[in-house]
Design a protein around this motif. Sequence first.
Motif, mmCIF file in Angstrom:
data_model
loop_
_atom_site.group_PDB
_atom_site.id
_atom_site.type_symbol
_atom_site.label_atom_id
_atom_site.label_comp_id
_atom_site.label_asym_id
_atom_site.label_seq_id
_atom_site.Cartn_x
_atom_site.Cartn_y
_atom_site.Cartn_z
ATOM 1 N N GLY A 254 4.536 -2.147 -0.155
ATOM 2 C CA GLY A 254 4.467 -1.264 0.996
ATOM 3 C C GLY A 254 5.816 -1.138 1.687
ATOM 4 O O GLY A 254 6.434 -2.135 2.054
ATOM 5 N N MET A 255 6.285 0.108 1.867
ATOM 6 C CA MET A 255 7.562 0.360 2.540
ATOM 7 C C MET A 255 7.449 1.643 3.354
ATOM 8 O O MET A 255 6.722 2.566 2.985
ATOM 9 N N GLY A 326 0.616 -1.526 2.263
ATOM 10 C CA GLY A 326 0.354 -0.282 2.963
ATOM 11 C C GLY A 326 1.075 -0.064 4.275
ATOM 12 O O GLY A 326 0.438 0.223 5.286
ATOM 13 N N LEU A 327 2.400 -0.185 4.323
ATOM 14 C CA LEU A 327 3.129 0.072 5.562
ATOM 15 C C LEU A 327 3.232 1.573 5.814
ATOM 16 O O LEU A 327 3.495 2.362 4.905
ATOM 17 N N GLU A 380 -9.663 -4.902 1.205
ATOM 18 C CA GLU A 380 -8.521 -5.147 0.311
ATOM 19 C C GLU A 380 -7.659 -3.892 0.177
ATOM 20 O O GLU A 380 -7.329 -3.440 -0.924
ATOM 21 N N CYS A 381 -7.273 -3.332 1.318
ATOM 22 C CA CYS A 381 -6.555 -2.061 1.344
ATOM 23 C C CYS A 381 -5.161 -2.184 0.739
ATOM 24 O O CYS A 381 -4.354 -3.013 1.160
ATOM 25 N N ASP A 382 -4.866 -1.323 -0.243
ATOM 26 C CA ASP A 382 -3.558 -1.279 -0.892
ATOM 27 C C ASP A 382 -2.570 -0.390 -0.158
ATOM 28 O O ASP A 382 -1.397 -0.716 -0.042
#
Length: 433
Positions: A254-255, A326-327, A380-382
């Motif tokens: 996540g970025m 997930g950012l 479990e959110c990606d």
Amino acid sequence: MTAHRAGALTALSLCAALTVSAVPVHAAPAGSPGLPPVVPRAETAALHDDAEGGHADADDPAIWRNAADPGRSLVIATAKEGGLRVYDLGARQVQSLPAPPPRSPGDAPGRFNNVDLLHGMRLPGGRADLAVVSDRGHDRLRVYRIDRDRPGGPLTDVTDPAAAPIFSAGQEEINAEETAYGLATWTDRSTGRSYALVSRNNRTTVALLEITADGGTVGYRKVRSLDLPASFRLPDGTSWAPCGEPGELPQIEGMVVDPADGVLYAGQEDVGIWRLRADLRGGPELIDRVREYGVPAVHDAESDECSPAGADPGYGGEHLSADVEGLTLLTEPGGDGYVLASSQGDDSFALYDREPGEDNEYEGGFRVTAASRTLDGAEECDGAAVLNAPLGARYPNGLLVVQDGHETPVVDGREATGFTFVDLADVMDAVDD
């Protein structure tokens, strides 16, 4: 609320162990049961990672706003080997694009991992909005022009056919899967040039690529890369590295880049959230850590799992449970807003102050819970995407889209994933209470 952190955690050397100075942080209990719930308004049809389902596995969304008609905006989302899915604001599919096939028999197939957007990119035919995708299977970026009213679907592949692998020297390395993984796009306001930041699977590397346009297609060139730390010096003098399979390093997925100041926020899954310059110059700073930070663990080859191998020394953070994923950036007028992160390990989401001058303090969190038996929450959110802008009558106050790693109810025993749509006003109400 303010994050209880062990002082400023700065990478003194990206090749050596990172030293964490100051006193230990109290180890928080697993999970955050007191977080407020929000319920979704809609969800996409289930995706199935099997032959019948085209090996489609939901991963990462992006929200494209149709400035001419906000109610006809789109959500563009990756489905790994299933390619790309495009949804309207009712979570109905309007287009499906396949991932590229293997280059040769026996080679890895295309596998779309993350997606992000570039707005107003200058192309030979005029300015256009683009969806940029990390193709983990081919170690490349793929680029799609967005045209809401184009016959046959809003996305058109405009990738330069000569685009080279990002990290690999050849097909053998590509097949080893240490390839393009996480992704964030960015336009430098001082120069007008557009970039993609791409992380590498099973490594700590992040590469900066300049996006280029030539003859109607879009490619890229590598500018520089940076390796985040793989091991860390703890306050008690010991060295710690996150557990993983032999040879694997703690990867980043996540970025997101804050365009106001060119700051990159990068989630190292088993470590925490880093803040650094998006041009990859200068040193990174760890703004928060996962709860499991510093906990000794060993990998069991038979189960392919890591198990604790000692007591928790208490150096972890309070708000994130590995993996951090997930950012996304929630902007507000006047430069306010939040960096939003998925705390995958406890099915929650954390918000941090967007302003580095405020030390990116923790501002609160929430969970996305089921609205009904058939409209479930997110586990479990990606990946996640947020847009704080009017999107027609459905979402006049903006939209949050999150990946759901466990679509329920399970039908015919087939596990599934999908994407869940949440009214941003509901999120803000929950956080402000």
